[in-house]
Motif scaffolding. Structure first.
Motif, PDB file in Angstrom:
ATOM      1  N   ARG A 142      65.965  34.363   5.974  1.00 16.19           N
ATOM      2  CA  ARG A 142      67.331  34.469   6.484  1.00 16.19           C
ATOM      3  C   ARG A 142      68.370  33.999   5.459  1.00 16.19           C
ATOM      4  O   ARG A 142      69.507  34.479   5.461  1.00 16.19           O
ATOM      5  N   ASP A 143      67.986  33.044   4.608  1.00 17.65           N
ATOM      6  CA  ASP A 143      68.928  32.546   3.591  1.00 17.65           C
ATOM      7  C   ASP A 143      69.287  33.637   2.589  1.00 17.65           C
ATOM      8  O   ASP A 143      70.358  33.605   1.980  1.00 17.65           O
ATOM      9  N   ILE A 144      68.392  34.595   2.410  1.00 20.20           N
ATOM     10  CA  ILE A 144      68.613  35.679   1.448  1.00 20.20           C
ATOM     11  C   ILE A 144      69.193  36.915   2.129  1.00 20.20           C
ATOM     12  O   ILE A 144      70.165  37.515   1.662  1.00 20.20           O
ATOM     13  N   TRP A 145      68.607  37.302   3.274  1.00 19.20           N
ATOM     14  CA  TRP A 145      68.943  38.581   3.909  1.00 19.20           C
ATOM     15  C   TRP A 145      69.902  38.455   5.089  1.00 19.20           C
ATOM     16  O   TRP A 145      70.382  39.462   5.608  1.00 19.20           O
ATOM     17  N   GLY A 146      70.182  37.224   5.515  1.00 20.97           N
ATOM     18  CA  GLY A 146      71.088  37.033   6.640  1.00 20.97           C
ATOM     19  C   GLY A 146      70.355  36.824   7.953  1.00 20.97           C
ATOM     20  O   GLY A 146      69.124  36.890   8.022  1.00 20.97           O
ATOM     21  N   ASP A 147      71.109  36.578   9.006  1.00 20.51           N
ATOM     22  CA  ASP A 147      70.529  36.306  10.318  1.00 20.51           C
ATOM     23  C   ASP A 147      69.755  37.492  10.890  1.00 20.51           C
ATOM     24  O   ASP A 147      68.945  37.333  11.800  1.00 20.51           O
ATOM     25  N   ASP A 148      70.030  38.685  10.379  1.00 19.78           N
ATOM     26  CA  ASP A 148      69.322  39.887  10.856  1.00 19.78           C
ATOM     27  C   ASP A 148      68.148  40.253   9.939  1.00 19.78           C
ATOM     28  O   ASP A 148      67.722  41.398   9.886  1.00 19.78           O
ATOM     29  N   ALA A 149      67.604  39.250   9.251  1.00 18.21           N
ATOM     30  CA  ALA A 149      66.528  39.499   8.274  1.00 18.21           C
ATOM     31  C   ALA A 149      65.311  40.164   8.893  1.00 18.21           C
ATOM     32  O   ALA A 149      64.590  40.899   8.215  1.00 18.21           O
ATOM     33  N   HIS A 150      65.050  39.920  10.183  1.00 20.57           N
ATOM     34  CA  HIS A 150      63.868  40.486  10.837  1.00 20.57           C
ATOM     35  C   HIS A 150      64.136  41.855  11.458  1.00 20.57           C
ATOM     36  O   HIS A 150      63.246  42.438  12.074  1.00 20.57           O
ATOM     37  N   GLU A 151      65.368  42.338  11.318  1.00 17.75           N
ATOM     38  CA  GLU A 151      65.732  43.602  11.967  1.00 17.75           C
ATOM     39  C   GLU A 151      65.665  44.779  10.998  1.00 17.75           C
ATOM     40  O   GLU A 151      65.893  44.627   9.795  1.00 17.75           O
ATOM     41  N   PHE A 152      65.351  45.948  11.544  1.00 14.27           N
ATOM     42  CA  PHE A 152      65.267  47.190  10.768  1.00 14.27           C
ATOM     43  C   PHE A 152      66.684  47.741  10.567  1.00 14.27           C
ATOM     44  O   PHE A 152      67.302  48.263  11.496  1.00 14.27           O
TER      45      PHE A 152
ATOM     46  N   LEU B 127      56.787  43.676  20.440  1.00 12.48           N
ATOM     47  CA  LEU B 127      57.290  44.668  19.497  1.00 12.48           C
ATOM     48  C   LEU B 127      58.473  44.080  18.742  1.00 12.48           C
ATOM     49  O   LEU B 127      59.602  44.054  19.223  1.00 12.48           O
ATOM     50  N   SER B 128      58.183  43.561  17.553  1.00 12.60           N
ATOM     51  CA  SER B 128      59.198  42.875  16.759  1.00 12.60           C
ATOM     52  C   SER B 128      58.840  43.008  15.300  1.00 12.60           C
ATOM     53  O   SER B 128      57.675  43.169  14.936  1.00 12.60           O
TER      54      SER B 128
END
Length: 516
Positions: A424-434, A71-72
């Protein structure tokens, strides 16, 4: 004897000409294009005779779909495994092979913005399996002046003022969904429901009502046929296309053509009934078909020439597109929204509180929907993590300059929406997080200046004409669901995002639901 000798030589020359053409198609031309791309510093896979990378693409997809993932929201490796591997290996601008054509992958925002802005230079892909066009050759498929003509005539159907008139039809479909779920739920306990098929039917009903008004029952049949056709088209696109093979009487080819014939006949029947009614003075401009026919007739009268309007066949193709794009986009947005809110119950509670403050238990209206800020943030973040279309295809019809490189004529181009949204370069290290708070100040604030990093509805002049329609429908449905239900993921839920044209849950969306 001399005549027969000449005939033999002619036959030999013709055969040699065809053999050379075939060799040029499957080997010499691809190798020449590969050399040109590498000479410009681009990296990519080596060309393999005829199939290119298709076998690896299909095998990796088959392996990815064989089992669910944890679940990711880091879904990229499962949804586009080959593209993910290629861009990690060769860089954000690289090339692979779709049969004997190079496929140039672009996930660099500035270059994507340039491609989308130059819609006359970078057009839709051509030269693949023509059966794919059975899904629709309307506005989404049109190019240059034909596209401009269709866009002009269809625009009135999606004007904000027209959308207001469609809200009652959207509400009616949502109310039917709520009633079905309430009937399934015991009053004081929860019940597991796979919400995915219900949301598909909801969006199909909404499109049927808003496109065809009183003929929405006929529309349901069209939707079912279009869905079957989409699955067959995807299967066809995952194999190498040999020119002319679409005419072979294979079981799948025959079924695709049968479906297309049935869909066209059904839509033609609805249009004919509406045209007769309009001639008798029963004009209806509260649904998409009525607005389109009215806009078409006005343009023909204004210009004094029928060629300035759409033919009956073109109207049919636009109706097919209403169905496919309208149903797919909103159904997908809603299912991933419910899945994410079932995981992040704090955001579900915040959204429900907002809905309660604006509407209470009253019927939602367009003004209230436009005031929903938290709901809007949530929908934007869902569209970032789970965009309906994971990549946009384009083609260079002639040698075309793009930044510092020249794309050879005949090359396919793939704009990697999903990878861009998870970068991640655009959205940051939390790019995969809701994290809906990313959109607390709107979409424009999250876009890097001068770039295009958020493309749930495409971009440039060809940005999806129905995006406002899709968002109004999604807000209405989500508002009414939050008014009546609380929900969380069922233990039987399996996380399996995959694409059948659009991004969908492979194993359904099993939620435990209870009445509020």
């Amino acid at each position: 004897m001399e005549v027969s000798g000449v005939v033999l030589w002619v036959i030999v020359l013709v055969l040699v000409w065809y053999v050379l053409r075939f060799l040029n198609w499957v080997w010499f031309r691809p190798k020449k294009m590969e050399k040109r791309l590498r000479a410009q510093g681009l990296k990519g896979s080596s060309y393999k005779l005829l199939f290119g990378d298709l076998k690896e693409v299909v095998n990796m997809l088959k392996d990815a779909k064989s089992k669910p993932i944890n679940l990711s929201d880091n879904i990229v490796p499962r949804v586009v495994p080959f593209d993910y591997k290629s861009l990690n290996t060769y860089g954000k601008i690289c090339f692979t092979w779709l049969g004997p054509r190079p496929l140039v992958h672009i996930s660099e925002p500035t270059m994507i913005k340039e491609i989308l802005a130059k819609n006359y230079e970078f057009q839709k892909m051509r030269g693949g399996n023509p059966l794919a066009r059975l899904l629709g050759t309307g506005l989404a498929d049109a190019e240059t002046d034909r596209w401009a003509k269709h866009r002009k005539l269809i625009n009135p159907a999606f004007h904000v003022e027209k959308l207001k008139h469609m809200v009652p039809a959207i509400y009616m479909s949502c109310a039917e969904l709520v009633n079905k779920w309430e009937e399934m739920l015991p009053k004081e306990s929860s019940c597991e429901i796979d919400v995915w098929p219900y949301l598909q039917r909801l969006s199909a009903d909404v499109v049927s009502r808003t496109a065809f008004g009183s003929s929405f029952e006929e529309g349901r049949k069209i939707f079912e046929l279009q869905r079957e056709l989409a699955e067959l088209v995807i299967q066809a696109l995952q194999s190498i296309y040999i020119p002319g093979s679409s005419f072979l009487p294979t079981k799948k080819n025959k079924r695709m053509k049968e479906i297309d014939t049935q869909v066209q006949a059904s839509i033609r029947s609805i249009i004919n009934k509406r045209t007769i009614a309009m001639k008798e003075g029963h004009n209806s401009n509260d649904d998409l078909l009525g607005i389109l026919l009215e806009s078409n007739n006005k343009e023909i009268k204004l210009q004094g020439n029928i060629s300035f309007g759409l033919s009956i066949n073109e109207v049919i193709e636009e109706c097919k597109l209403f169905y496919f794009a309208g149903q797919e986009t909103t159904g997908n947005l809603l299912v991933w929204t419910l899945i994410l809110l079932a995981q992040h119950t704090n955001w579900q509670a915040r959204a429900r509180d907002e809905v309660s403050q604006i509407f209470g238990d009253k019927k939602p209206d367009i003004d209230g929907l436009n005031r929903l800020k938290i709901v809007n943030m949530i929908l934007n973040e869902v569209l970032r993590l789970y965009p309906p279309v994971v990549a946009l295809g384009r083609m260079a019809h002639q040698d075309t300059k793009l930044g510092d490189i020249t794309i050879p004529a005949g090359s396919f181009i793939q704009l990697q929406t999903l990878l861009l949204h998870h970068d991640r370069d655009i959205w940051g290290d939390d790019a995969h997080e809701f994290k809906p708070e990313r959109f607390s100040e709107g979409v424009s604030k999250v876009m890097t200046k001068g770039q295009t990093s958020y493309l749930p509805f495409g971009g440039g002049p060809r940005i999806c004409i129905g995006q406002n329609f899709a968002l109004v429908e999604a807000k209405m449905a989500l508002t009414m669901i939050l008014q009546h239900f609380e929900f969380e993921l069922s233990p039987s839920y399996s996380h399996g995002p995959h694409t059948i044209v659009t991004l969908q849950p492979q194993f359904g969306a099993h939620l435990n639901m209870r009445r509020v």
